[in-house]
Design an enzyme around this catalytic site. Structure first.
Site, mmCIF file in Angstrom:
data_model
loop_
_atom_site.group_PDB
_atom_site.id
_atom_site.type_symbol
_atom_site.label_atom_id
_atom_site.label_comp_id
_atom_site.label_asym_id
_atom_site.label_seq_id
_atom_site.Cartn_x
_atom_site.Cartn_y
_atom_site.Cartn_z
ATOM 1 N N ASP A 135 0.814 -1.208 0.000
ATOM 2 C CA ASP A 135 0.000 0.000 0.000
ATOM 3 C C ASP A 135 0.854 1.267 0.000
ATOM 4 O OD1 ASP A 135 -2.746 -1.216 2.087
ATOM 5 O OD2 ASP A 135 -2.197 -1.593 0.005
ATOM 6 N N ALA A 136 1.973 1.227 0.719
ATOM 7 C CA ALA A 136 2.809 2.429 0.829
ATOM 8 C C ALA A 136 3.354 2.836 -0.543
ATOM 9 C CB ALA A 136 3.961 2.183 1.799
ATOM 10 N N GLU A 137 3.809 1.852 -1.343
ATOM 11 C CA GLU A 137 4.345 2.151 -2.672
ATOM 12 C C GLU A 137 3.231 2.643 -3.591
ATOM 13 O OE1 GLU A 137 7.011 2.458 -5.934
ATOM 14 O OE2 GLU A 137 7.197 2.524 -3.760
ATOM 15 N N ASP A 160 0.465 4.203 -2.673
ATOM 16 C CA ASP A 160 0.113 5.551 -2.235
ATOM 17 C C ASP A 160 1.126 6.578 -2.745
ATOM 18 O OD1 ASP A 160 -2.118 4.620 -0.904
ATOM 19 O OD2 ASP A 160 -1.086 4.445 1.028
ATOM 20 N N SER A 165 -14.117 6.836 -2.492
ATOM 21 C CA SER A 165 -12.862 6.520 -1.810
ATOM 22 C C SER A 165 -12.590 7.617 -0.786
ATOM 23 C CB SER A 165 -11.738 6.428 -2.840
ATOM 24 O OG SER A 165 -10.540 6.041 -2.233
ATOM 25 N N LEU A 166 -11.426 7.550 -0.130
ATOM 26 C CA LEU A 166 -11.067 8.546 0.870
ATOM 27 C C LEU A 166 -9.714 9.151 0.550
ATOM 28 C CD1 LEU A 166 -11.994 6.646 4.169
ATOM 29 C CD2 LEU A 166 -13.278 8.521 3.140
ATOM 30 N N GLU A 168 -12.802 5.822 13.382
ATOM 31 C CA GLU A 168 -13.075 4.400 13.195
ATOM 32 C C GLU A 168 -11.823 3.679 12.722
ATOM 33 O OE1 GLU A 168 -17.569 4.230 11.503
ATOM 34 O OE2 GLU A 168 -16.069 4.968 10.110
ATOM 35 N N LYS A 195 -9.730 1.583 10.208
ATOM 36 C CA LYS A 195 -9.745 1.377 8.747
ATOM 37 C C LYS A 195 -9.454 -0.098 8.484
ATOM 38 C CE LYS A 195 -8.101 3.175 4.345
ATOM 39 N NZ LYS A 195 -7.871 1.855 3.752
ATOM 40 N N ASP A 209 -8.851 -3.602 6.843
ATOM 41 C CA ASP A 209 -8.165 -3.975 5.612
ATOM 42 C C ASP A 209 -8.918 -5.151 4.993
ATOM 43 O OD1 ASP A 209 -6.316 -3.857 3.627
ATOM 44 O OD2 ASP A 209 -4.690 -4.793 4.747
ATOM 45 N N ARG A 237 -17.838 -2.813 -4.096
ATOM 46 C CA ARG A 237 -17.780 -1.396 -4.443
ATOM 47 C C ARG A 237 -17.529 -1.196 -5.930
ATOM 48 N NH1 ARG A 237 -13.433 2.333 -1.511
ATOM 49 N NH2 ARG A 237 -12.004 1.137 -2.811
ATOM 50 N N GLU A 268 -17.448 -3.463 5.470
ATOM 51 C CA GLU A 268 -16.171 -4.045 5.073
ATOM 52 C C GLU A 268 -16.160 -5.507 5.470
ATOM 53 O OE1 GLU A 268 -12.188 -2.777 3.508
ATOM 54 O OE2 GLU A 268 -14.127 -1.783 3.671
ATOM 55 N N TYR A 316 -20.317 0.349 8.382
ATOM 56 C CA TYR A 316 -19.794 1.657 8.784
ATOM 57 C C TYR A 316 -20.566 2.839 8.198
ATOM 58 C CZ TYR A 316 -17.579 1.263 4.181
ATOM 59 O OH TYR A 316 -17.359 1.095 2.845
ATOM 60 N N LYS A 328 -3.419 6.992 7.428
ATOM 61 C CA LYS A 328 -2.797 5.694 7.193
ATOM 62 C C LYS A 328 -1.668 5.435 8.189
ATOM 63 C CE LYS A 328 -3.576 3.419 3.950
ATOM 64 N NZ LYS A 328 -3.328 3.538 2.509
ATOM 65 N N CYS A 381 13.370 -35.457 0.148
ATOM 66 C CA CYS A 381 12.837 -34.816 1.348
ATOM 67 C C CYS A 381 13.991 -34.344 2.232
ATOM 68 C CB CYS A 381 11.962 -35.805 2.108
ATOM 69 S SG CYS A 381 11.399 -35.192 3.718
ATOM 70 N N CYS A 391 13.733 -36.888 5.628
ATOM 71 C CA CYS A 391 13.933 -38.337 5.558
ATOM 72 C C CYS A 391 14.675 -38.793 4.307
ATOM 73 C CB CYS A 391 12.587 -39.059 5.635
ATOM 74 S SG CYS A 391 11.583 -38.862 4.146
ATOM 75 N N CYS A 414 6.872 -34.821 -0.143
ATOM 76 C CA CYS A 414 7.599 -36.028 0.245
ATOM 77 C C CYS A 414 6.628 -37.202 0.112
ATOM 78 C CB CYS A 414 8.101 -35.904 1.687
ATOM 79 S SG CYS A 414 8.732 -37.454 2.377
ATOM 80 N N CYS A 459 7.731 -40.586 6.952
ATOM 81 C CA CYS A 459 8.651 -39.471 7.201
ATOM 82 C C CYS A 459 8.402 -38.905 8.605
ATOM 83 C CB CYS A 459 8.434 -38.385 6.159
ATOM 84 S SG CYS A 459 9.388 -36.877 6.467
#
Length: 674
Positions: free
Chosen positions: A34-36, A38, A83-84, A115, A117, A119, A138, A174, A226, A315, A409, A412, A427, A432
């Site tokens: 999510d960070a990338e 965003d 969206s938000l 509230e 959020k 996931d 959605r 959600e 919500y 976030k 394996c 064994c 295996c 085993c």
């Protein structure tokens, strides 16, 4: 940056964001965190703010999600599911508060609702006269995928609201999966040779997008509501009052974790506390949603193109870190499934030291191009083992080593094979030690034989001392043998012996699940116990007899037949019986005039409640199913019947109205032929 450069970068960002949206929303297979995402989205918005001519209708900034999948009927939302905006630090939140006050031309303190959020997957539930009639995802915000039947299988979604519910109510919520349930689901999939879900959100999304609602029903999904769309009748004055009203109507809301705050300083204090408690929650969250609490002020503030002005998502910082893979070790499960686990150079990820991460299978290793010695990005999700989400290939020295598919394996040294259609090698040695160890852990687990006190450490000691070679040996353990084990005093020994003795008469369904029959989980174990009643009857069931059951496919039928045909397994069952294990007979489905007949109910029923209609069929020996197939004998269609009716007509299934269904029951109860 001039206009030409901006246009070029904008095209690149649009293409990349569209691709990641498709992977996330359509295929449930995200490649970035999510960070990338965003960061990329924020760059796009900055470009469009600097160069307004780039803001075209096809820009990702105009879209909330993704268009519906073709395999589901499209459902239009009466009001858009928006969206938000995102906030990433306290200053972003203070700026949000200032924008609210400027727009309202006020210096007064604003009250906010705070509230979690969740996931998960956003859905809409439409209730007419208190009955759930339509459920959808959605989608793109204007319309979503019609998944009504799948949503009906979720126990926390009421099919009927309380009598004082409005005649029309559109509820937003959600759907999510708790962390412990997610981990158990992945363990089951791993043992079955299936690909793991990347995270609880993807597991929830994949579960909701099943064409067969029976599959969704077996997934441990839950919901928190919500908000609302349309509502016929008076509206509450605040968001917190709205949540309480939803609760009184019978809908599940997370009232315990929803807080009100007088001003932005209190909002920030609530956020700081939530961030500290994040890992104590039983589900995954990725931030806190902050809304103006007064609904009249919400209406005055209104909306922008894709987001409301009155709400924002604060976030959490990404739970990622960079470290090195020192080694990759192979673990062997109870069915022989071999899975790779990365041994990491210890690193702190959001306050916790992690030293291993899941690699899932060799397809995942190939996709990421993971090698021993690589520097990688790991991401932690609650109590679930961290995942490797990216390999920093640009930092390679050339000494990194790839991990080949094992030929033997690791425990064994027995032969290993990878069956067609599976993502894990296995295996093939049924003796085993690793398989036995994991099988014992499964056998004694709470959901299986529930032998309290027989934990992993004790099982390891019993194996090391040669006291246990199969399940039956557990019932032959003596008090003296257990007392000789480390940390086993007289009290704990007596307690364990009592638990072992009590497990001898567990219900048949739990015994079947405990045996670890391939492809037979808890749900199918209950189905088989109900259908056959005794272990002896199930043991002699043929392939065709098993396939006749609606939820049993070729793989399950083959697994059950093969299990009871195996001489080693037959010997084990004989030893268990000799040791006094007598699983309680299941409540076998009684015969009746509808034996062998399968009914499906669809649409809005007026005469019967759906559960009541299903019980009427099952009480007469028939089967009530959630999906239409060639094995369906009757489809009972209520008002607004949709895709199931179309499917029944395609397959030539007999379609009945509720009145005709009622007449059919009357005829068979009178002894007439049906």
């Amino acid at each position: 940056m001039d206009q030409t450069q901006a246009a070029k970068r904008h095209r690149q960002l649009c293409a990349e964001l569209h691709r990641h949206n498709t992977l996330y929303h359509i295929h449930d297979r995200p490649e970035i965190g999510d960070a990338e995402y965003d960061r990329l989205f924020s760059e796009l918005l900055q470009l469009e703010e600097a160069f307004p001519e780039l803001d075209t209708p096809s820009s990702p900034s105009r879209r909330v999600g993704a268009p519906p999948l073709e395999k589901f009927k499209s459902v239009a939302h009466s009001l858009p599911m928006l969206s938000l905006e995102n906030a990433f630090n306290d200053q972003d939140m203070r700026d949000f508060d200032e924008r609210i006050k400027r727009f309202l031309s006020t210096d007064e303190t604003i009250e906010y609702a705070c509230e979690l959020k969740m996931d998960g997957v956003a859905v809409e539930l439409v209730y007419h006269e208190g009955r759930l009639e339509v459920g959808s995802t959605r989608g793109d915000g204007s319309s979503g995928e019609g998944i009504t039947e799948n949503l009906r299988t979720i126990a926390s979604i009421p099919l009927l609201l309380s009598e004082d519910a409005p005649s029309l109510l559109e509820v937003r919520g959600e759907v999510y999966m708790e962390l412990a349930a997610f981990q158990s689901l992945n363990e089951e999939r791993q043992e079955e040779g299936l690909a793991n879900f990347a995270n609880p959100r993807n597991a929830a999304a994949g579960s909701l997008r099943q064409l067969d609602s029976a599959i969704t029903a077996r997934r441990p999904l839950q919901i928190f509501c919500y908000g609302i769309g349309l509502l016929e009748g008076p509206r509450p004055h605040s968001h917190s009052q709205l949540l309480e009203q939803l609760r009184t109507w019978g809908l599940r809301v997370n009232s315990e974790e929803t807080k009100t705050a007088k001003g932005i300083d209190q909002v920030l204090a609530i956020y700081a506390n939530l961030l500290q408690r994040r890992d104590q929650l039983p589900y995954e969250i990725d931030g806190m949603v902050v809304k103006v609490n007064n609904l009249a002020l919400q209406r005055e503030l209104g909306e922008k193109t894709r987001t409301p002005r009155w709400a924002i998502a604060y976030k959490f910082p990404p739970r990622q870190a960079i470290t090195t893979i020192d080694d990759i070790v192979l673990q062997v499960g109870r069915t022989g499934a071999i899975t790779p686990v990365a041994q990491l150079r210890p690193v702190e990820v959001s306050g916790v030291i992690v030293s291993r991460a899941s690699l899932h299978n060799w397809d995942e290793i190939a996709r990421l191009d993971v090698r021993i010695g690589d520097q990688v990005v790991v991401e932690r999700a609650g109590d679930v083992i961290p995942d490797v989400v990216k390999v920093l290939t640009e930092k390679r020295s050339g000494d990194e080593q790839a991990l080949p598919l094992p030929l033997n394996c690791p425990v064994c040294s027995g032969p290993v094979s990878r069956l067609e259609g599976e993502v894990v090698p296995r295996c093939q040695n049924s003796s085993c030690p690793a398989r036995l160890r994991e099988s014992l852990k499964h056998f004694v687990a709470r959901r299986a034989m529930d032998i309290d006190g027989l934990g992993q450490r004790t099982i390891d000691q019993l194996l090391e001392r040669g006291l246990v070679r199969n399940f039956a040996d557990l019932y032959r353990l003596s008090r003296e043998e257990l007392l000789a084990c480390e940390r086993m005093g007289e009290k704990s020994t007596d307690k364990l012996l009592a638990a072992i003795d009590a497990s001898k008469e567990r219900p048949l369904a739990r015994f079947l699940f405990a045996l670890g029959i391939r492809n037979v989980g808890e749900h199918l174990a209950k189905l088989l116990a109900a259908q056959f009643g005794t272990l002896a009857e199930l043991a002699t069931a043929g392939h065709d007899q098993l396939l006749a059951l609606h939820e049993v496919g070729p793989q399950v039928a083959e697994s059950v037949v093969d299990f009871f045909a195996n001489e080693r397994n037959r010997q084990l069952l004989a030893e268990l019986q000799e040791a006094g294990v007598r699983p309680q007979a299941g409540e076998k489905r009684s015969g009746g005039p509808l034996t062998g007949k399968t009914f499906v109910f669809t649409g809005s029923l007026e005469i019967f409640k759906r559960k009541e209609a299903q019980q009427l069929v099952e009480g007469r020996g028939g089967r009530a199913s959630g999906s239409v197939s060639k094995k369906t004998d009757y489809l009972v269609a209520g008002r607004d019947a949709g895709s199931k009716l179309d499917r029944a007509n395609e397959l030539g299934v007999t379609v009945l109205s509720e009145e005709e269904f009622q007449q059919l029951l009357a005829r068979i109860d009178n002894g007439e032929q049906h």
